[in-house]
Each structure stands twice: as C-alpha cells, then as structure tokens.
Design an enzyme around this catalytic site. Sequence first.
Site, PDB file in Angstrom:
ATOM      1  N   ARG A 109       0.889  -0.945  -0.399  1.00 42.31           N
ATOM      2  CA  ARG A 109      -0.613   0.385  -0.125  1.00 42.31           C
ATOM      3  C   ARG A 109       1.012   1.176   0.558  1.00 42.31           C
ATOM      4  NH1 ARG A 109      -2.630  -3.969   2.218  1.00 42.31           N
ATOM      5  NH2 ARG A 109      -4.694  -4.144   2.300  1.00 42.31           N
ATOM      6  N   HIS A 134      -0.654  -2.470  -4.505  1.00 42.15           N
ATOM      7  CA  HIS A 134      -0.513  -3.426  -5.426  1.00 42.15           C
ATOM      8  C   HIS A 134      -0.189  -2.641  -7.619  1.00 42.15           C
ATOM      9  CE1 HIS A 134       0.229  -6.473  -2.198  1.00 42.15           C
ATOM     10  NE2 HIS A 134      -0.516  -7.042  -2.587  1.00 42.15           N
ATOM     11  N   HIS A 208       2.190 -12.991  -5.078  1.00 39.03           N
ATOM     12  CA  HIS A 208       1.253 -12.928  -4.303  1.00 39.03           C
ATOM     13  C   HIS A 208       0.928 -14.304  -4.477  1.00 39.03           C
ATOM     14  CE1 HIS A 208      -1.884 -11.222  -1.696  1.00 39.03           C
ATOM     15  NE2 HIS A 208      -0.999  -9.960  -1.493  1.00 39.03           N
ATOM     16  N   ASP A 280      -1.216  -9.598   8.957  1.00 39.10           N
ATOM     17  CA  ASP A 280      -1.824  -8.585   7.670  1.00 39.10           C
ATOM     18  C   ASP A 280      -0.237  -7.277   7.465  1.00 39.10           C
ATOM     19  OD1 ASP A 280      -2.293  -8.205   4.954  1.00 39.10           O
ATOM     20  OD2 ASP A 280      -3.790  -7.066   4.815  1.00 39.10           O
ATOM     21  N   GLU A 346       5.190 -12.563   1.626  1.00 41.93           N
ATOM     22  CA  GLU A 346       5.328 -11.429   0.520  1.00 41.93           C
ATOM     23  C   GLU A 346       7.026 -10.615   0.953  1.00 41.93           C
ATOM     24  OE1 GLU A 346       1.607  -9.417  -0.681  1.00 41.93           O
ATOM     25  OE2 GLU A 346       0.714 -10.539   1.043  1.00 41.93           O
TER      26      GLU A 346
END
Length: 380
Positions: A109, A134, A208, A280, A346
């Site tokens: 982000r 992304h 991803h 996350d 990631e």
Amino acid sequence: MDMSRRTVIAGAAAVGVAAATAGTARAASRQPVRELFGTLADGTKVHRWSLENGGTRLKVLSYGGIVQSLEIPDRHGRHANVSLGYDNLAAYVAGTTFFGATIGRYGNRIAKGRFTLDGKAHQLSVNDGENSLHGGARGFDTRVWDVEGFTAGPDVGLHLHYTSVDGEMGYPGTLRTKVTFTLTRHGDWRIDYAATTDRPTVVNLTNHTYYNLAGEGSGGIHDHELTLRAARYTPTDAGLIPTGELARVAGTPFDFRRAKAVGRDIRDGHPQLVTAKGFDHNFVLDKGVTARPEHIATLRDPRSGRTLKIATDQPGVQFYSGNFLDGSLVGTSGRTYRQGDGLCLETQHFPDSPNQPSFPSTVLRPGQTYRTTTIHTFGV
C-alpha cells in the site's frame, strides 16, 4: 574376440544407448510447455506455461505473471497443488485477491495513492479505500506479459517481460521489467526481478502466491507452523498503512521467532489483529537489505510434512493470513475458499516507503537497475 568379451561390449553399448535415450527424455521433459489458457475480451490470447524439475511442478500464466498451480510432494512422495487459484481465465480477470500474481509497479500500500519525489507530487490509482494497493486498479497483475521459456544446464524456467509506460497508474517513468522464474534441479523455485527506468520512480516488485501446504482446497492453514526471523514489525492504522513505528514482537502475537502455529494467537484481542482481521503486516527482517538472499522464513504443515523455506535479499516480508477470503470464491479444486484457507509471505520493501523517510528507499533512477531475488525451497 571371445563371446564373453563381445557380450560385455554389446551390453555396455546397450546401456550407453539406454542412458542417452533416458537423458534425452529427461531433457525433453524439462522443456517448458506452452498451451492456450483463454482469451481476453479484446481477443488477446493468454497462455499457460508448465515447468517441471527436481520434483516441483509449476504452471504460470502470461496474464499477470500468475502462478496458477504449484505442485510439490509430501512425505510419501504424493504431489498436491499448494497454491490457491482458479481453473479459468474469467475468474482471474474478475478477481480481486491477487492469487499467485506478479505484483507491480509497487507491491503493498501507498497512503492515499500519493507520494512526492524530487519535489514533484504524484497521484496514483486508488483501489483500496483511499489508498493505492499493489500498483493500482490495473497493476502488473492484470497485464499480459511476454513470456519465453528456457533451459540452462540442469535448470528450466521462464523469462517474463513487461514495459510499464510513463504515467501508467500515475507512476512516473517508463519501467522496463523482467521477471525470471527458475526451477532448479533440486526443485527450488527462484524468482529474479529486474527493472530499469528513464525517469526517477519508485518500484517494489513481489509475488502474491497464497500457500496451503496441505493442498489447495483442503481447509485452513491455522495449524501450519511458521518461523520468521524478525524481531520487529510495522504496526498499521485503520487503513493498514504503517504508522512509522518499528514495534518489537516480543510478548505479542507477532512473535514468530520460534516456530508456532499460525492460529495459536490469531484470535488474540490485540488491536492490530482486530484491525486487520488477523495477520496482514510487514515484518522487519533482522538481516535488513543484503547483497544475497538469506533464509528468513520457514513454513511447515504437520499433516503432509511439506515444508517451505524462503530466502530473500529484501528487508521485509508481508505475512497475510488470508483474512478476507469469505467463501464466495471457488478454487482450482472446485472447493470454496474461506477465511484462513491460505497465507502469503510476500518479500518486499516496507509498505508506504515513498512517504516514510525512515524506511528503506524504493526510489529507482535512470542508469540504475532494480534487482532482487527470492528463493523458495521445498522439502519434507
């Protein structure tokens, strides 16, 4: 010449021919295979490339540079697809989960889709509330890449090329990108990223893939055991944008320095877990930016015995526990994906780095080449 001598020579010759034939067969089986996967609305054909080496089987789409399938053996030698995805192109085009995608121009982000570089403000495509995620609404995950297969000694792989024009999704500069997927003779999956630009820009490329080492569609990953070599992580605000703090994981649910089940603390009432509906978050790797990939994560499924070890030269890794999978998506196996049915690791620079001076820089300038490597090693 006596008969015994002649028999030995004939037998040796036969063995030599058999070995040569087997060697040719093995070489042929390692050749990348291309097939039509589907056609986009504008008539563009999308191909699927299949690779196999060292016990690992990988299928990659030209659309989005997407890993459509990744098969590895369990402790009994039985293969299963351990990556979440779809069996048709339409689902990928309509999807918003980035299953298996090559991510760019900027992974993760950027706050409000804005950043300033060399005194000039840039407004990016906003596609995640008020933020850019992304690469924007039409990031690299939605583009058709030029793909060519290769073999190099015992290795087999794919070169993927995409040129992002100046101003695409609001990013400055024409970015020429090359991503190389390699399967080694040991079955390791290596990703090498490279990019150049004709104007100063920012870049943060990643992959991803959602993993479920028990097999795609088999259920949740909360019993998977995860180790991360990270003593700090970057807490976020309500929009999942880092606050700038590098918080210690000690004494929190974010401590994965020793192997523990993903689900052990996921329902803890920690405010960060509540905000993200699970994990996350970007983990700050102890090693920092390194010249070569170093081991940073290990994932293990107790049921199948499958393991995944990840090495990277990047300073961070985003651990996402599949929080927003809601049962509405039907995967490759024909089964639906629910919350926690897959997880992502990631490798990356930190989210919102262009707006966080204390974070490692993601600026790329003309004359420089962006390079980064991530290696996935599978075992039991």
